[in-house]
Design a protein around this motif. Structure first.
Motif, PDB file in Angstrom:
ATOM      1  N   CYS A 114      48.191  50.414  27.997  1.00  0.00           N
ATOM      2  CA  CYS A 114      47.657  51.453  29.076  1.00  0.00           C
ATOM      3  C   CYS A 114      47.965  52.773  28.412  1.00  0.00           C
ATOM      4  O   CYS A 114      47.573  53.739  29.335  1.00  0.00           O
ATOM      5  N   ALA A 115      48.721  52.997  27.533  1.00  0.00           N
ATOM      6  CA  ALA A 115      48.995  54.214  26.775  1.00  0.00           C
ATOM      7  C   ALA A 115      47.952  55.106  26.334  1.00  0.00           C
ATOM      8  O   ALA A 115      47.935  56.202  25.956  1.00  0.00           O
ATOM      9  N   PRO A 117      44.784  57.018  25.016  1.00  0.00           N
ATOM     10  CA  PRO A 117      43.899  58.144  25.730  1.00  0.00           C
ATOM     11  C   PRO A 117      42.674  57.865  26.361  1.00  0.00           C
ATOM     12  O   PRO A 117      41.836  56.895  25.765  1.00  0.00           O
ATOM     13  N   MET A 118      42.146  58.709  27.122  1.00  0.00           N
ATOM     14  CA  MET A 118      40.880  58.297  27.746  1.00  0.00           C
ATOM     15  C   MET A 118      39.505  59.001  26.511  1.00  0.00           C
ATOM     16  O   MET A 118      39.829  60.100  26.192  1.00  0.00           O
TER      17      MET A 118
ATOM     18  N   THR B   4      42.438  60.715  34.983  1.00  0.00           N
ATOM     19  CA  THR B   4      43.347  59.777  35.419  1.00  0.00           C
ATOM     20  C   THR B   4      43.859  58.687  34.440  1.00  0.00           C
ATOM     21  O   THR B   4      42.832  58.333  33.660  1.00  0.00           O
ATOM     22  N   PRO B   5      45.165  58.658  34.232  1.00  0.00           N
ATOM     23  CA  PRO B   5      45.267  57.417  33.028  1.00  0.00           C
ATOM     24  C   PRO B   5      44.788  56.173  33.622  1.00  0.00           C
ATOM     25  O   PRO B   5      44.834  55.830  34.630  1.00  0.00           O
ATOM     26  N   TYR B  54      37.866  52.921  28.988  1.00  0.00           N
ATOM     27  CA  TYR B  54      39.028  53.563  28.283  1.00  0.00           C
ATOM     28  C   TYR B  54      38.888  52.584  26.986  1.00  0.00           C
ATOM     29  O   TYR B  54      39.848  52.956  26.160  1.00  0.00           O
TER      30      TYR B  54
END
Lengths: 166, 105
Positions: A114-115, A117-118, B4-5, B54
């Motif tokens: 989840c870490a 980056p976008m 937003t992450p 993502y």
């Protein structure tokens, strides 16, 4: 965390909670439509325009209406004589749901995936989607067409069965 | 665009899944159980879209296509499920799950 996300997430959670908590079944169907629409807006916010519009057409347009029809057709079933407070089964179901959320949330928060980056917003055009549907995903598309035909015929047969017998 | 992450989207989908699971486990009306199942399917779709957005290579379109197919399959499932509920209602005059505990027509 952007303000749009907070607004849409709050709307989604509130309307889906309302959909499963309301006593009146018609309110349930309406708040379910709101939940589906806010989910479509979340897809648009994530840059998946085609999936967002498909969500609006299929869920808000078709599934919510189907549920309203089913509620109207089964209207005399006794609107809601259920008592969610009595018995242990309600507590057990809610506890299982909370437990499942706890497990999911623990794994999500501790996960390293989840870490990331976008990345920059991808430029996906509808033409690209159509081309990959016709090349790489053509077999699933055909199977899906078969499935939808079978489902439409099966649903019509199931709903008509009683009339044919009598 | 949105800053937003990913973890917030995953938590939101997990919460939506739990709401649907709670509805499917606790409600006694078959239509409400079906609504719970639809909410769980939508939570999975939100996860797919978030992971697609993502991912390092969103041009591959894998998660996106999965959501399109999943939406279509969920629509077929809802149509057949509601037709079953209407058909059972014609026989039994109820949509409560306690009234459907035997398989005899």
């Amino acid at each position: 965390m952007s303000a749009v996300f907070i607004f849409l997430a709050g709307l989604l959670l509130a309307s889906s909670l309302a959909a499963v908590m309301f006593r009146r079944l018609v309110y349930t169907a309406l708040s379910l439509a709101v939940a589906f629409a806010s989910l479509a807006a979340l897809y648009l916010h994530l840059g998946a325009e085609f999936a967002g519009f498909a969500q609006v057409m299929v869920y808000v347009g078709a599934v919510a209406i189907l549920i309203v029809f089913a509620l109207l057709l089964t209207r005399n079933a006794g609107s809601d004589p259920e008592h969610p407070g009595h018995g242990g089964s309600w507590i057990t179901g809610a506890a299982i749901a909370v437990l499942v959320f706890g497990c999911l949330a623990f794994n999500i928060v501790t996960s390293s995936a989840c870490a990331r980056p976008m990345p920059n917003p991808p430029s996906i055009t509808t033409r690209q989607i159509g081309e990959s549907l016709m090349t790489r995903y053509v077999l699933p598309l055909e199977v899906l067409g078969l499935l939808l035909t079978a489902a439409a015929l099966g649903a019509a047969t199931l709903a008509l069965e009683d009339k044919r017998k009598s | 665009m949105s800053g937003t992450p990913l973890v917030y989207y995953l938590l939101l989908a997990a919460l939506l899944f739990s709401i649907g699971l709670g509805a499917a486990l606790t409600r006694r009306n078959a239509i409400l159980v079906l609504i719970g199942i639809e909410l769980m399917l939508n939570a999975a779709n939100l996860n797919f879209i978030a992971f697609w957005r993502y991912s390092p290579n969103p041009e591959a379109l894998s998660g996106f296509m999965f959501v399109l197919f999943s939406i279509a399959v969920a629509a077929a499932e809802a149509a057949v499920g509601l037709a079953l509920i209407v058909s059972i209602y014609r026989h039994r005059r109820t949509t409560r799950l306690e009234g459907m505990s035997s398989l005899k027509g």
